[in-house]
Write an enzyme that holds these catalytic residues in place. Structure first.
Site, short mmCIF file in Angstrom:
data_model
loop_
_atom_site.label_atom_id
_atom_site.label_comp_id
_atom_site.label_asym_id
_atom_site.label_seq_id
_atom_site.Cartn_x
_atom_site.Cartn_y
_atom_site.Cartn_z
N SER A 31 -11.19 -0.92 2.15
CA SER A 31 -10.59 -1.13 3.56
C SER A 31 -10.29 0.36 4.15
CB SER A 31 -9.22 -1.96 3.16
OG SER A 31 -9.72 -3.05 2.68
N ARG A 40 0.67 -1.36 0.05
CA ARG A 40 0.01 0.07 0.21
C ARG A 40 0.78 1.21 -0.02
NH1 ARG A 40 -2.94 -3.66 -0.92
NH2 ARG A 40 -4.90 -4.10 0.02
N GLU A 83 -6.14 4.13 5.55
CA GLU A 83 -5.88 3.90 4.39
C GLU A 83 -6.05 4.95 3.24
OE1 GLU A 83 -5.74 -0.09 2.50
OE2 GLU A 83 -6.83 0.79 0.81
C1 LIG Z 1 -15.39 -0.85 -2.48
C2 LIG Z 1 -14.11 -0.59 -2.62
C3 LIG Z 1 -13.09 -1.55 -2.53
C4 LIG Z 1 -11.90 -1.45 -2.53
N1 LIG Z 1 -10.81 -2.36 -2.82
C5 LIG Z 1 -9.45 -2.27 -2.67
C6 LIG Z 1 -8.78 -3.31 -2.87
O1 LIG Z 1 -9.00 -4.58 -2.64
N2 LIG Z 1 -7.39 -2.96 -2.88
C7 LIG Z 1 -6.90 -1.57 -2.79
O2 LIG Z 1 -5.73 -1.50 -2.96
N3 LIG Z 1 -7.54 -0.71 -3.02
C8 LIG Z 1 -9.09 -0.92 -2.71
N4 LIG Z 1 -9.91 0.21 -2.89
C9 LIG Z 1 -9.55 1.55 -2.78
C10 LIG Z 1 -9.30 1.99 -4.24
O3 LIG Z 1 -10.14 1.39 -5.09
C11 LIG Z 1 -8.10 2.27 -4.83
O4 LIG Z 1 -7.26 2.97 -3.86
C12 LIG Z 1 -8.15 3.12 -6.18
O5 LIG Z 1 -6.55 3.02 -6.90
C13 LIG Z 1 -8.52 4.30 -6.06
O6 LIG Z 1 -8.58 5.30 -7.33
P1 LIG Z 1 -9.05 6.54 -7.58
O7 LIG Z 1 -8.92 6.75 -8.98
O8 LIG Z 1 -10.45 6.19 -6.95
O9 LIG Z 1 -8.35 7.38 -6.80
P2 LIG Z 1 -8.88 8.58 -5.87
O10 LIG Z 1 -9.52 8.10 -4.66
O11 LIG Z 1 -9.25 9.82 -6.98
O12 LIG Z 1 -7.43 9.20 -5.28
C14 LIG Z 1 -6.62 8.36 -4.40
C15 LIG Z 1 -5.28 9.36 -4.23
O13 LIG Z 1 -4.45 9.00 -5.33
C16 LIG Z 1 -4.23 10.46 -5.88
N5 LIG Z 1 -4.46 10.30 -7.28
C17 LIG Z 1 -5.43 9.93 -8.12
N6 LIG Z 1 -5.18 9.77 -9.36
C18 LIG Z 1 -3.97 10.27 -9.51
C19 LIG Z 1 -3.15 10.63 -10.53
N7 LIG Z 1 -3.42 10.19 -11.90
N8 LIG Z 1 -2.05 10.87 -10.23
C20 LIG Z 1 -1.48 11.56 -9.08
N9 LIG Z 1 -2.20 11.20 -8.02
C21 LIG Z 1 -3.43 10.72 -8.01
C22 LIG Z 1 -5.37 11.39 -5.45
O14 LIG Z 1 -4.87 12.63 -5.33
C23 LIG Z 1 -5.58 10.79 -3.73
O15 LIG Z 1 -4.37 11.42 -2.97
C24 LIG Z 1 -11.36 -0.04 -2.71
C25 LIG Z 1 -12.17 0.86 -2.71
C26 LIG Z 1 -13.67 0.58 -2.45
C27 LIG Z 1 -14.57 1.97 -2.46
#
Ligand SMILES: Cc1cc2nc3c(=O)[nH]c(=O)nc-3n(C[C@H](O)[C@H](O)[C@H](O)COP(=O)(O)OP(=O)(O)OC[C@H]3O[C@@H](n4cnc5c(N)ncnc54)[C@H](O)[C@@H]3O)c2cc1C
Length: 360
Positions: A260, A189, A356
């Protein structure tokens, strides 16, 4: 990478004037609702939001933002963030599209994917093109560009294993950089991107999917699903992962959550042995170097929080690691509940749980 590791970032100046933004970034939208761009479903408004659809547009935009000192942040799908009700300055919405096979060799296939591509749709696309490897990561919400940030992982696989390079805008040097996987410092992570918030904005991720494929089934749920199958196909694993996740995790479209909420703590073997004496049912997984990853969900459940509701928020009834939002709540409510859980887990196990999702 053509940037110094600790180069200073340009300071921000919250004295943002609307006229300036409107004239210098004419595509920016004022008072933009982000209800659909945060999976907790909090009522969030961005002072300004701007859709980013290419690396060149991002570079030109960041030159303006950094020169003006405006507050800013980037958002992918909003599935790993805890957002306050108002986000000052500019929120960049990562929408860079496109995915393509760049090169095929006897060893593997090189893919280039835009940072705004939906992660699950990308995983589906790889399997449709007969490119196995990412099936254990099916159904993780969010964008491809966010996947390297916390090195997304599930069911015994982390995305960093398959990343060849990451293209990003480096805010310290105000230039585009291409970083090899070895420069990304991927860990559980964690990555260089997470360790240096607001330094890198990821625009593209390159993956290599090796031709030699074997199923990764050592996580209990998957091992059980295939206990009577010799060599399951990548598609069968994809379907099983989706089924297990749908059973265990709440769909953010139906009930707000960020997956999580706490990281699984990693402890030394000695500390694990000590805890096991006191808690013989403690759930854990082996880690490199003899360390142990403890199941935070089990510890939270043991403390009696599973299914507990605290007003507008609560702990999911099927998975204690997930905090949920029932509606009309906000970041403050979920962080208060998180603090109560952290205190009790610390009192019981002597372990500090880390949150997280990223807080703003
Ligand atoms: C139901 C559910 C299940 C999940 N299961 C998992 C799992 O099994 N494993 C896991 O690891 N995670 C899991 N997650 C967490 C999440 O899906 C991941 O962390 C995912 O990668 C977040 O993507 P996002 O585009 O929504 O990021 P965001 O939530 O939009 O951003 C997260 C962070 O990344 C930064 N960011 C986003 N895009 C960029 C970019 N292009 N460049 C620089 N910074 C950026 C943002 O500024 C923020 O700080 C889960 C979430 C949910 C809601």
């Amino acid at each position: 990478m053509n940037s110094a590791p600790n180069a200073p970032l340009a300071p921000e100046n919250p004295a943002l004037t609307g006229i300036d933004v409107a004239s210098r970034l004419p595509s920016a939208v004022a008072n933009a609702p982000l209800f659909k761009r945060n999976s907790f479903g909090f009522d969030v408004q961005a002072e300004w939001a701007l859709s980013i659809t290419s690396a060149a547009q991002l570079q030109a935009t960041m030159d303006i933002i950094l020169a003006a000192g405006w507050p800013w942040r980037v958002l992918g799908g909003g599935s790993n963030v805890i957002l306050p009700s108002f986000l000052p300055g500019i929120t960049l919405l990562m929408d860079i599209a496109g995915q393509a096979i760049q090169e095929e060799s006897a060893d593997g296939t090189l893919l280039s994917v835009g940072a705004g591509v939906n992660w699950h749709e990308f995983v589906t696309w790889t399997l449709d093109h007969d490119l196995p490897g990412l099936e254990n990561l099916a159904l993780i919400p969010g964008t491809v560009g966010a996947a390297p940030i916390q090195n997304i992982g599930a069911y015994g696989l982390e995305v960093g294993e398959y990343i060849q390079a990451v293209e990003a805008f480096d805010c310290a040097t105000q230039s585009m950089v291409e970083m090899a996987a070895s420069q990304c410092h991927f860990a559980y992570r964690d990555s260089i991107f997470k360790a240096n918030p607001k330094r890198y904005i990821i625009t593209r991720v390159d993956f290599v999917l090796p031709k030699a494929w074997s199923p990764r089934l050592h996580y209990a749920d998957l091992a059980q699903a295939f206990s009577e199958v010799d060599q399951p196909s990548p598609e069968a694993i994809f379907v099983a992962v989706c089924r297990i996740r749908n059973r265990k995790l709440p769909d953010p479209k139906l009930i707000g959550n960020a997956g999580s909420f706490f990281q699984n703590p990693i402890v030394s073997h000695a500390q694990y042995e000590q805890l096991l004496k006191q808690f013989p049912n403690l759930v854990s997984y082996p880690e490199a170097g003899g360390q142990r990853k403890l199941a935070a969900g089990w510890m939270i459940d043991h403390c009696g929080f599973k299914g507990v509701r605290a007003g507008s928020v609560g702990v999911y009834e099927n998975q204690a690691l997930v905090l949920v939002h029932y509606g009309q709540g906000d970041a403050k409510a979920v962080l208060e509940l998180a603090k109560t859980i952290q205190d009790e887990v610390h009192r019981t196990f002597g372990i500090d749980l880390l949150i997280e999702p990223i807080r703003y």
